[in-house]
Enzyme design. Sequence first.
Site, PDB file in Angstrom:
ATOM      1  CG  ASP A  99      -2.166  -0.907   1.226  1.00 45.91           C
ATOM      2  OD1 ASP A  99      -2.118  -1.824   0.123  1.00 45.91           O
ATOM      3  OD2 ASP A  99      -2.999  -0.828   1.930  1.00 45.91           O
ATOM      4  CG  ASP A 100       0.020   4.067   2.175  1.00 46.86           C
ATOM      5  OD1 ASP A 100      -0.893   3.874   1.709  1.00 46.86           O
ATOM      6  OD2 ASP A 100       0.274   4.345   3.459  1.00 46.86           O
ATOM      7  CG  HIS A 157      -4.062   2.955  -1.520  1.00 42.51           C
ATOM      8  ND1 HIS A 157      -4.523   1.650  -1.313  1.00 42.51           N
ATOM      9  CD2 HIS A 157      -3.464   3.550  -0.492  1.00 42.51           C
ATOM     10  CE1 HIS A 157      -4.431   1.534  -0.079  1.00 42.51           C
ATOM     11  NE2 HIS A 157      -3.881   2.824   0.373  1.00 42.51           N
ATOM     12  CG  HIS A 167      -4.985   5.970   1.997  1.00 43.57           C
ATOM     13  ND1 HIS A 167      -3.961   5.133   2.600  1.00 43.57           N
ATOM     14  CD2 HIS A 167      -4.994   7.085   2.805  1.00 43.57           C
ATOM     15  CE1 HIS A 167      -3.242   5.893   3.586  1.00 43.57           C
ATOM     16  NE2 HIS A 167      -3.885   7.236   3.443  1.00 43.57           N
ATOM     17  CG  HIS A 200       1.320   0.212   4.901  1.00 47.49           C
ATOM     18  ND1 HIS A 200       0.707  -0.722   5.452  1.00 47.49           N
ATOM     19  CD2 HIS A 200       0.368   1.142   4.568  1.00 47.49           C
ATOM     20  CE1 HIS A 200      -0.763  -0.422   5.357  1.00 47.49           C
ATOM     21  NE2 HIS A 200      -0.821   0.341   4.925  1.00 47.49           N
TER      22      HIS A 200
END
Length: 299
Positions: free
Chosen positions: A26-27, A77, A148, A245
């Site tokens: 993610d991110d 995301h 998110h 992450h």
Amino acid sequence: MPKRFNPALQQLGYSKTDRVVIFHADDLGMCESTLGAYSDLLEVGLLSSASIMMPCAWAPAAAELVRQHPQADIGVHLTLTSEWDTYRWGPLGSRDPANGLTDEQGYFYSSVAALHAHADADAVMQELGLQLDRARAWGLNPSHIDAHMGAVAHPKYLPGSIELAARAGVVTMFPRMDVGAWRAQGFDLTGALAAAAFGAYLETRGLPLVDHLVSLPHDVGGDHAALTRQMLADLPPGLTHFILHPAKDTPELRAITSGWAGRVANYEAFCSTALLDDVRRSGVQVISYRDLQTLLPRS
């Protein structure tokens, strides 16, 4: 009553006892330190998917990095919140206060609760569409969308986001979990009942769903390779969306979040070739959202 075997896994040729995992970063693009981490993890080979935060300052550089790896599985995301105190971002589209997307400073709200309390559903759908459109305009070929902070998981926004994904031919990351599993994710009873029913409805439409959600901690350091091994040993059969992450240890990351050590530990764990070898020996099967994308119903 046991949940029936995931039809997506059946279509991909897996058995009822197989443990199948998407290792998802993610991110990507949230800050510069996510880029080097992502690049390194692609080289190691255990990471199987990632998604970009399109409104963030480093999204253009993230897109350039992904274009250099055209075989990489990438998603969008979907971003409607901006959680850090001194590092903020806002919509790609309108910042008109009337649409409820932004706080008094003109950025996305810092909490999901504030977003849900204020944001107009039409404005949310317009913003999500712009984020997906920008990814494609920048030469990306997204396989999936995910949200998110789970911000899209609300009755006001979820149906529209599903239709957005269907029109775009991308997978929506959504779990086919029962009420108890949704409660374990923090939903109240009403929300858990609605989420479980919605997942069952999506499956009747032939949309590929995951069975389980697990996540490495991203706000506390430690030996996350050992933690990953334990989490994988505990995994039940089915398809798991495994969230990390990853980010490198940089002054920028330390300035953004006091929980920087967790993101660095995520990165260091998945840089481990020993962990890669252990996963291969474990019998866990690793796939990507590109595999699930092949199962989407043809319109």
